[in-house]
Motif scaffolding. Structure first.
Motif, short mmCIF file in Angstrom:
data_model
loop_
_atom_site.label_atom_id
_atom_site.label_comp_id
_atom_site.label_asym_id
_atom_site.label_seq_id
_atom_site.Cartn_x
_atom_site.Cartn_y
_atom_site.Cartn_z
N ALA A 170 32.51 36.52 -0.34
CA ALA A 170 32.03 36.28 -1.79
C ALA A 170 31.40 35.00 -2.14
N GLU A 171 32.19 34.07 -1.61
CA GLU A 171 32.00 32.51 -2.00
C GLU A 171 30.44 32.37 -1.38
N LEU A 172 30.48 32.43 0.08
CA LEU A 172 29.34 32.35 0.63
C LEU A 172 28.10 32.81 0.08
N THR A 173 28.26 34.20 -0.51
CA THR A 173 27.34 34.94 -0.97
C THR A 173 26.70 34.13 -2.08
N PHE A 174 27.46 33.68 -3.13
CA PHE A 174 27.06 32.91 -4.26
C PHE A 174 26.40 31.60 -3.58
N LEU A 175 26.84 30.92 -2.82
CA LEU A 175 26.12 29.50 -2.10
C LEU A 175 24.73 30.03 -1.47
N PHE A 176 24.65 31.16 -0.93
CA PHE A 176 23.56 31.29 -0.16
C PHE A 176 22.41 31.97 -1.18
N SER A 177 22.95 32.48 -2.17
CA SER A 177 21.87 32.81 -3.35
C SER A 177 21.02 31.53 -3.74
N MET A 178 21.67 30.57 -3.67
CA MET A 178 20.87 29.34 -4.01
C MET A 178 19.82 28.90 -3.12
N LEU A 179 19.83 29.55 -1.82
CA LEU A 179 18.76 29.26 -0.75
C LEU A 179 17.86 30.24 -0.64
N LEU A 180 17.69 31.03 -1.49
CA LEU A 180 16.69 32.08 -1.66
C LEU A 180 16.22 32.42 -3.00
N SER A 181 14.88 32.36 -3.05
CA SER A 181 14.45 32.49 -4.41
C SER A 181 14.48 34.35 -4.56
N TYR A 182 14.44 34.52 -6.07
CA TYR A 182 14.53 35.79 -6.37
C TYR A 182 13.39 36.71 -5.88
N HIS A 183 12.15 36.18 -5.93
CA HIS A 183 10.88 36.66 -5.34
C HIS A 183 11.19 37.25 -3.82
N ARG A 184 11.60 36.06 -3.13
CA ARG A 184 11.83 36.50 -1.66
C ARG A 184 12.78 37.56 -1.41
N VAL A 185 13.94 37.53 -2.26
CA VAL A 185 14.85 38.96 -2.16
C VAL A 185 14.07 40.30 -2.49
N LEU A 186 13.10 40.13 -3.41
CA LEU A 186 12.70 41.44 -3.81
C LEU A 186 11.46 41.81 -2.89
N ARG A 187 10.96 40.76 -1.91
CA ARG A 187 9.96 41.15 -0.97
C ARG A 187 10.56 41.96 0.25
N ASN A 188 11.77 41.92 0.35
CA ASN A 188 12.53 42.57 1.27
C ASN A 188 12.20 44.05 1.49
N PRO A 189 11.48 44.75 2.34
CA PRO A 189 10.97 45.89 2.42
C PRO A 189 12.03 47.04 2.54
N THR A 190 13.16 46.65 3.20
CA THR A 190 14.18 47.47 3.09
C THR A 190 14.84 47.92 1.99
N LEU A 191 14.98 46.79 0.84
CA LEU A 191 15.20 47.12 -0.46
C LEU A 191 14.41 48.06 -1.35
N LYS A 192 13.21 47.79 -0.96
CA LYS A 192 12.00 48.66 -1.53
C LYS A 192 12.07 49.96 -1.00
N ASP A 193 12.40 50.25 0.37
CA ASP A 193 12.29 51.54 0.67
C ASP A 193 13.77 52.40 0.21
N GLU A 194 14.76 51.57 0.01
CA GLU A 194 15.93 52.28 -0.48
C GLU A 194 15.61 52.73 -2.04
N ILE A 195 15.08 51.65 -2.91
CA ILE A 195 15.03 52.04 -4.21
C ILE A 195 14.16 53.40 -4.53
N ARG A 196 13.05 53.48 -3.36
CA ARG A 196 12.35 54.53 -3.42
C ARG A 196 12.91 55.72 -2.74
N ASP A 197 13.69 55.72 -1.71
CA ASP A 197 14.13 56.83 -0.96
C ASP A 197 15.36 57.30 -1.84
N LYS A 198 15.88 56.57 -2.66
CA LYS A 198 17.26 57.15 -3.17
C LYS A 198 16.87 57.19 -4.64
N GLY A 199 15.51 57.02 -5.08
CA GLY A 199 15.23 57.41 -6.25
C GLY A 199 15.80 56.74 -7.49
#
Length: 361
Positions: free
Chosen positions: A90-119
Motif C-alpha cells: 500500500a505504501e509503495l502504491t502511493f509512492l509509485f502513483s507519483m511516478l505515473l501521470s493520470y493520463h498514462r494510467v488511462l492509456r492502459n489498454p487492459t483497463l479500457k478492455d475491462e471497463i468495456r467487457d465488464k460494462g
C-alpha cells in the motif's frame, strides 16, 4: 547460489479455469524448482469491482488458494501470500502513483478492455484506476526477474517496468540511456524484469463470438469456462454444447479448423498430436463430425481435470492446513516487501527511523 525471483498472482474472482492454466499457472508450476517463487492473491484488487460484496471476495480467496495447491503449487518451494496483509504494498502504491501521470494510467489498454467487457461505463470507482498502480507495487515490492502472465496483462507489466526505470533514474541516479540489463549493476534498486507468456496466450471460451465477430476469451463472468472443480458430467455438458463452426450444417460438410474453439482446445490439451493432425484433415474433408471430436475432447479434459479435482476435494477437508500455508507464506512475503520498502525509503531520503519504530513495534 541464490535463485532468481519469480512473482505473479491473481485477483480472486472465483475458481480457476483452463484459461488460467495455459495462460500462466502451467508456467508457474513448471518453474518452481528454478526460481524463488512468490504467488500473490490480490484480494484488495477484487474490491475495485466488488467493493459491496466482501463475503464473495473472502470465499474467492479460499477458492483460489485451493486451486493453486490442487494444480501443483508446492508450498515447500513457493510462497503463496495475501495482498491485504502486506502493508508495504500500500505504501509503495502511493509512492509509485507519483511516478505515473493520470493520463498514462488511462492509456492502459487492459483497463479500457475491462471497463468495456465488464460494462462498468462511468460507474467504476477511482480505486479501479488505482489498482493498475497497485499492480506495479505488487510486482516491484519483490524485485522479480521474471513475471509469468497471460497476454492481457502485458500492458500492466510495461507500466511496472516504466516505473522501475523512472525510480532508478530519479532516485538512484541511473543513466537514462543505460540498457535494462545493466540497471541494478549500476546503482538501480529495481531490476527490469521479463514477462513470461503461456503457450496459449489467450484461451477462447466456449461461447459464440461477440458482436464484433471476435471469439471471447474464457472467463467466469461470461459463463464460458471449464473449471478445475467441474464434475465429469458438467465437463461433458459444457463441451458438447460448445461453439464450433457455424457454417457446418451437417457432419458431412467440410469444416473449418482455423479459429474454431473445438480445435483450439484440442491443440491446447490433447497430448495425442497424431490424432489431432489426422482428425483435422478428416474434419476439413467432412469425414468426421463435431460430435465425435467433442466426445474425444471430453475424454481428454476429464483425464486431465479429474486428479486435480480430486486433490482439490481432499484439500477442502483440510482447510486448517490450507490457511496455514497462506499464513506462513504471507509472513515470508511480508519480510521481503518490508526490506524493499526500507531500501525505497533510503533512496528517497525518508528513512528517519527504523521501520519497527514507525509501526510502533
Amino acid at each position: 547460489m541464490k535463485k532468481p525471483v519469480l512473482l505473479t498472482g491473481d485477483t480472486p474472482t472465483g475458481k480457476l479455469h483452463l484459461g488460467h492454466w495455459v495462460g500462466s499457472v502451467e508456467n508457474r508450476v513448471n518453474m518452481q524448482s528454478e526460481y524463488d517463487c512468490f504467488f500473490l492473491i490480490a484480494n484488495m484488487h477484487a474490491f475495485t469491482t466488488r467493493w459491496n460484496n466482501p463475503k464473495d471476495i473472502h470465499d474467492s480467496v479460499i477458492d483460489l488458494l485451493l486451486d493453486y495447491l490442487a494444480l501443483g503449487i508446492d508450498p515447500k518451494h513457493s510462497t503463496i501470500f495475501l495482498q491485504s496483509e502486506i502493508p508495504a504494498i500500500a505504501e509503495l502504491t502511493f509512492l509509485f502513483s507519483m511516478l505515473l501521470s493520470y493520463h498514462r494510467v488511462l492509456r492502459n489498454p487492459t483497463l479500457k478492455d475491462e471497463i468495456r467487457d465488464k460494462g462498468l461505463g462511468e460507474t467504476y470507482p477511482f480505486g479501479f484506476l488505482l489498482y493498475a498502480v497497485g499492480q506495479v507495487a505488487d510486482i516491484l515490492a519483490f524485485k522479480p526477474d521474471v513475471v509469468p502472465v497471460g497476454e492481457d496483462q502485458i500492458p500492466h507489466l510495461e507500466m511496472a517496468k516504466e516505473v522501475a526505470r523512472r525510480f532508478n533514474q530519479v532516485y538512484c541516479h541511473v543513466d537514462p540511456e543505460l540498457p535494462d540489463a545493466d540497471q541494478t549493476t549500476n546503482g538501480g534498486l529495481f531490476p527490469i524484469f521479463s514477462p513470461k507468456l503461456g503457450r496459449v496466450k489467450r484461451l477462447v471460451g466456449l461461447g459464440a463470438p461477440n458482436d464484433r465477430g471476435q471469439l471471447v476469451k474464457m472467463s467466469k463472468s461470461l459463463n464460458n469456462a471449464v473449471f478445475f472443480s467441474d464434475s465429469n458430467d458438467i465437463i461433458k455438458t459444457k463441451i458438447m454444447g460448445m461453439y464450433t463452426d457455424p457454417n457446418r450444417v451437417r457432419a458431412t460438410d467440410p469444416g473449418t479448423v482455423e479459429n474454431n474453439p473445438l480445435w483450439i482446445f484440442h491443440d491446447a490439451f490433447n497430448p495425442d498430436t497424431t490424432w489431432v493432425k489426422e482428425s483435422k484433415a478428416l474434419y476439413r474433408a467432412g469425414s468426421i463430425g463435431d460430435v465425435a471430436c467433442k466426445k474425444k475432447l471430453v475424454e481428454v479434459l476429464v483425464e486431465f481435470i479429474t486428479p486435480i479435482r480430486e486433490r482439490r476435494t481432499h484439500l477442502e477437508k483440510e482447510l486448517s492446513f490450507v490457511i496455514n500455508v497462506l499464513k506462513e507464506g504471507t509472513a515470508k512475503a511480508n519480510a521481503v516487501a518490508e526490506a524493499t520498502l526500507a531500501e525505497v525509503k533510503a533512496a528517497i531520503k525518508q528513512d528517519f527511523f527504523p521501520r519497527s519504530a514507525a509501526l510502533g513495534l
